[in-house]
Design a protein around this motif. Sequence first.
Motif, mmCIF file in Angstrom:
data_model
loop_
_atom_site.group_PDB
_atom_site.id
_atom_site.type_symbol
_atom_site.label_atom_id
_atom_site.label_comp_id
_atom_site.label_asym_id
_atom_site.label_seq_id
_atom_site.Cartn_x
_atom_site.Cartn_y
_atom_site.Cartn_z
ATOM 1 N N PHE A 77 -7.238 14.911 -5.050
ATOM 2 C CA PHE A 77 -7.092 14.033 -3.889
ATOM 3 C C PHE A 77 -8.250 13.050 -3.748
ATOM 4 C CE2 PHE A 77 -3.585 16.663 -2.672
ATOM 5 C CZ PHE A 77 -2.811 15.843 -1.875
ATOM 6 N N LEU A 78 -9.447 13.445 -4.156
ATOM 7 C CA LEU A 78 -10.560 12.494 -4.113
ATOM 8 C C LEU A 78 -10.313 11.340 -5.085
ATOM 9 C CD1 LEU A 78 -13.694 14.816 -3.794
ATOM 10 C CD2 LEU A 78 -12.672 13.359 -2.043
ATOM 11 N N GLY A 79 -9.782 11.674 -6.270
ATOM 12 C CA GLY A 79 -9.411 10.623 -7.212
ATOM 13 C C GLY A 79 -8.297 9.753 -6.665
ATOM 14 N N TYR A 80 -7.329 10.396 -6.041
ATOM 15 C CA TYR A 80 -6.204 9.710 -5.408
ATOM 16 C C TYR A 80 -6.704 8.737 -4.337
ATOM 17 C CZ TYR A 80 -1.359 9.642 -3.485
ATOM 18 O OH TYR A 80 -0.105 9.307 -3.056
ATOM 19 N N GLY A 81 -7.614 9.227 -3.485
ATOM 20 C CA GLY A 81 -8.165 8.394 -2.415
ATOM 21 C C GLY A 81 -8.968 7.222 -2.955
ATOM 22 N N LEU A 82 -9.747 7.453 -4.017
ATOM 23 C CA LEU A 82 -10.578 6.398 -4.593
ATOM 24 C C LEU A 82 -9.712 5.290 -5.188
ATOM 25 C CD1 LEU A 82 -13.375 5.342 -5.358
ATOM 26 C CD2 LEU A 82 -13.217 6.686 -7.475
ATOM 27 N N THR A 102 0.832 -1.205 0.000
ATOM 28 C CA THR A 102 0.000 0.000 0.000
ATOM 29 C C THR A 102 0.865 1.253 0.000
ATOM 30 O OG1 THR A 102 -1.864 -1.074 1.103
ATOM 31 C CG2 THR A 102 -1.737 1.321 1.278
ATOM 32 N N ILE A 103 1.846 1.302 0.888
ATOM 33 C CA ILE A 103 2.716 2.475 0.966
ATOM 34 C C ILE A 103 3.453 2.706 -0.350
ATOM 35 C CG2 ILE A 103 4.812 3.390 2.044
ATOM 36 C CD1 ILE A 103 3.845 2.104 4.675
ATOM 37 N N LEU A 104 4.044 1.646 -0.890
ATOM 38 C CA LEU A 104 4.812 1.780 -2.131
ATOM 39 C C LEU A 104 3.921 2.207 -3.296
ATOM 40 C CD1 LEU A 104 7.159 -1.340 -1.868
ATOM 41 C CD2 LEU A 104 7.748 1.060 -1.454
ATOM 42 N N PHE A 105 2.738 1.593 -3.405
ATOM 43 C CA PHE A 105 1.823 1.924 -4.499
ATOM 44 C C PHE A 105 1.304 3.356 -4.379
ATOM 45 C CE2 PHE A 105 -2.569 2.219 -6.086
ATOM 46 C CZ PHE A 105 -2.375 1.882 -7.428
ATOM 47 N N VAL A 106 0.892 3.729 -3.167
ATOM 48 C CA VAL A 106 0.323 5.065 -2.961
ATOM 49 C C VAL A 106 1.370 6.149 -3.214
ATOM 50 C CG1 VAL A 106 -0.659 6.631 -1.232
ATOM 51 C CG2 VAL A 106 -1.490 4.286 -1.406
ATOM 52 N N MET A 107 2.593 5.925 -2.775
ATOM 53 C CA MET A 107 3.647 6.909 -3.026
ATOM 54 C C MET A 107 3.987 6.968 -4.522
ATOM 55 S SD MET A 107 6.135 6.373 0.290
ATOM 56 C CE MET A 107 7.420 7.393 -0.418
ATOM 57 N N TRP A 108 3.963 5.832 -5.188
ATOM 58 C CA TRP A 108 4.290 5.801 -6.615
ATOM 59 C C TRP A 108 3.238 6.525 -7.456
ATOM 60 C CZ3 TRP A 108 1.939 3.340 -10.904
ATOM 61 C CH2 TRP A 108 2.702 3.370 -12.077
ATOM 62 N N ILE A 109 1.957 6.193 -7.242
ATOM 63 C CA ILE A 109 0.924 6.859 -8.050
ATOM 64 C C ILE A 109 0.767 8.322 -7.662
ATOM 65 C CG2 ILE A 109 -0.374 4.740 -8.514
ATOM 66 C CD1 ILE A 109 -2.514 5.843 -6.527
ATOM 67 N N GLY A 110 1.101 8.643 -6.403
ATOM 68 C CA GLY A 110 1.032 10.041 -5.984
ATOM 69 C C GLY A 110 1.948 10.920 -6.811
ATOM 70 N N GLY A 111 3.173 10.436 -7.046
ATOM 71 C CA GLY A 111 4.121 11.213 -7.830
ATOM 72 C C GLY A 111 3.931 11.077 -9.322
ATOM 73 N N VAL A 140 1.196 9.660 -11.165
ATOM 74 C CA VAL A 140 -0.143 9.826 -11.755
ATOM 75 C C VAL A 140 -0.811 11.120 -11.304
ATOM 76 C CG1 VAL A 140 -2.438 8.813 -12.009
ATOM 77 C CG2 VAL A 140 -0.412 7.323 -11.928
ATOM 78 N N PHE A 141 -0.838 11.373 -9.985
ATOM 79 C CA PHE A 141 -1.589 12.519 -9.463
ATOM 80 C C PHE A 141 -0.730 13.760 -9.237
ATOM 81 C CE2 PHE A 141 -4.189 8.821 -8.440
ATOM 82 C CZ PHE A 141 -5.429 9.239 -8.907
ATOM 83 N N LYS A 142 0.579 13.606 -9.397
ATOM 84 C CA LYS A 142 1.504 14.739 -9.362
ATOM 85 C C LYS A 142 1.409 15.556 -8.069
ATOM 86 C CE LYS A 142 2.561 13.708 -13.648
ATOM 87 N NZ LYS A 142 3.821 12.988 -13.955
ATOM 88 N N VAL A 143 1.267 14.871 -6.933
ATOM 89 C CA VAL A 143 1.228 15.572 -5.647
ATOM 90 C C VAL A 143 2.643 15.664 -5.093
ATOM 91 C CG1 VAL A 143 -1.103 14.730 -5.197
ATOM 92 C CG2 VAL A 143 0.856 13.479 -4.256
ATOM 93 N N ALA A 144 2.834 16.528 -4.106
ATOM 94 C CA ALA A 144 4.142 16.682 -3.473
ATOM 95 C C ALA A 144 4.562 15.378 -2.791
ATOM 96 C CB ALA A 144 4.089 17.809 -2.448
ATOM 97 N N PRO A 145 5.861 15.116 -2.715
ATOM 98 C CA PRO A 145 6.326 13.886 -2.056
ATOM 99 C C PRO A 145 5.816 13.741 -0.624
ATOM 100 C CG PRO A 145 8.127 14.924 -3.249
ATOM 101 C CD PRO A 145 6.978 15.880 -3.306
ATOM 102 N N GLN A 146 5.754 14.870 0.108
ATOM 103 C CA GLN A 146 5.240 14.804 1.480
ATOM 104 C C GLN A 146 3.778 14.364 1.502
ATOM 105 O OE1 GLN A 146 7.021 17.344 0.279
ATOM 106 N NE2 GLN A 146 8.677 17.844 1.704
ATOM 107 N N SER A 147 2.983 14.881 0.576
ATOM 108 C CA SER A 147 1.574 14.487 0.504
ATOM 109 C C SER A 147 1.439 13.004 0.181
ATOM 110 C CB SER A 147 0.840 15.317 -0.551
ATOM 111 O OG SER A 147 0.740 16.666 -0.162
ATOM 112 N N ALA A 148 2.281 12.514 -0.726
ATOM 113 C CA ALA A 148 2.241 11.095 -1.087
ATOM 114 C C ALA A 148 2.607 10.219 0.100
ATOM 115 C CB ALA A 148 3.189 10.833 -2.254
ATOM 116 N N MET A 149 3.586 10.654 0.888
ATOM 117 C CA MET A 149 3.973 9.883 2.074
ATOM 118 C C MET A 149 2.869 9.895 3.127
ATOM 119 S SD MET A 149 8.081 10.472 2.649
ATOM 120 C CE MET A 149 8.263 12.142 2.042
ATOM 121 N N LEU A 150 2.235 11.039 3.304
ATOM 122 C CA LEU A 150 1.133 11.126 4.267
ATOM 123 C C LEU A 150 -0.032 10.243 3.849
ATOM 124 C CD1 LEU A 150 1.014 14.949 5.119
ATOM 125 C CD2 LEU A 150 2.063 13.105 6.436
#
Length: 331
Positions: free
Chosen positions: A307-312, A100-109, A111-121
């Motif tokens: 972020f709603l797309g990210y969460g879904l 979960t952590i690895l996938f969420v951090m990967w798609i955060g950067g 696919v969704f282009k969020v800041a690294p801190q946001s992806a880690m959170l």
Amino acid sequence: MAIKRNMVAGILLTWAVSIVAKLLSPYLPSLGGEALAMLMGIVLGNTLFAHERWNAGVKWAEKYPIEIGIAVLGLNVTLNNMATLGWSGVIFILLQMTATILFVMWIGGRVFKVAPQSAMLMGAGNAVCGSSAIASVAPAIGASDNQRRTAVATVSLAGVVLLFVLPVIGPELLHHNDMLVSALIGGTVQSVGQVSGTASLVGGDVVTYAPIFKMLRVVLLSAVVILMSRYATKATPVEGVAPTSKVKVPWFVVTFIVLVVINSFVSLPHVLTGTAHEVTSFFGIVNLAGIGLNLKWATIKSSGATFLGYGLVTIIFQVVLALGLITLLMH
């Protein structure tokens, strides 16, 4: 942090919203006190209490009580709790959290282009224990208040979605096997309160075992904080802060670990553990009330859709992964 005079009004407002949410929660069990507090806070913070005079106190109330809640949570967790899961249950949780952590951090950067801190959170919040994990990780990685609030709101709303969906699909897909349904709920739902609420909608032994799966995730919180802090200092150093090999673990995470060890080897009075549970639960509600009151429409509008797309996407991945791992390891 000391309470200043200009904070009193905001602190009282946050606690008032929290108490109302707590009192209403038995009448709306499908939402729970945490989600109610956040939703009430968002509405009130953008309408009746939008003036900046409330801001200082609300910010204090959303940030500091939850630290105490995380610390005393250790009084409700023991190492023996984990033994009932068996090795397959432990391996399931470890793989579920790591993936979960690895996938969420990967798609955060990517696919969704969020800041690294946001992806880690987002990774920590979804993989471990919702707002408590985010509150623990945020200072360790240098996340901003807006990054923390947005992540908490997204993760909490995602937890509400799972709360409604898992009691319907879990028993059907897992042939009403209480232990397997417990693994699904305890391994995916974000906050401790939402796990209990989701389990109660299923009933049976799920009410007992789902929180134990969840507690294993909570026990691993300190490891996640340390690893993410090290990753943050190497990959995304905070501006103005020199990179260091040392990791400053928040006091409440250290206290949590110490209390888990004590609770594992010393028989503590029920009044103490029961009070600790209530404190953790209520301060979690206070935290989400403050998050809601501080989360302005402008913040939601600027990052809401992303972020709603990210969460879904995250919760779909978590549920599919959990079902696959349960079939592979525990069926």
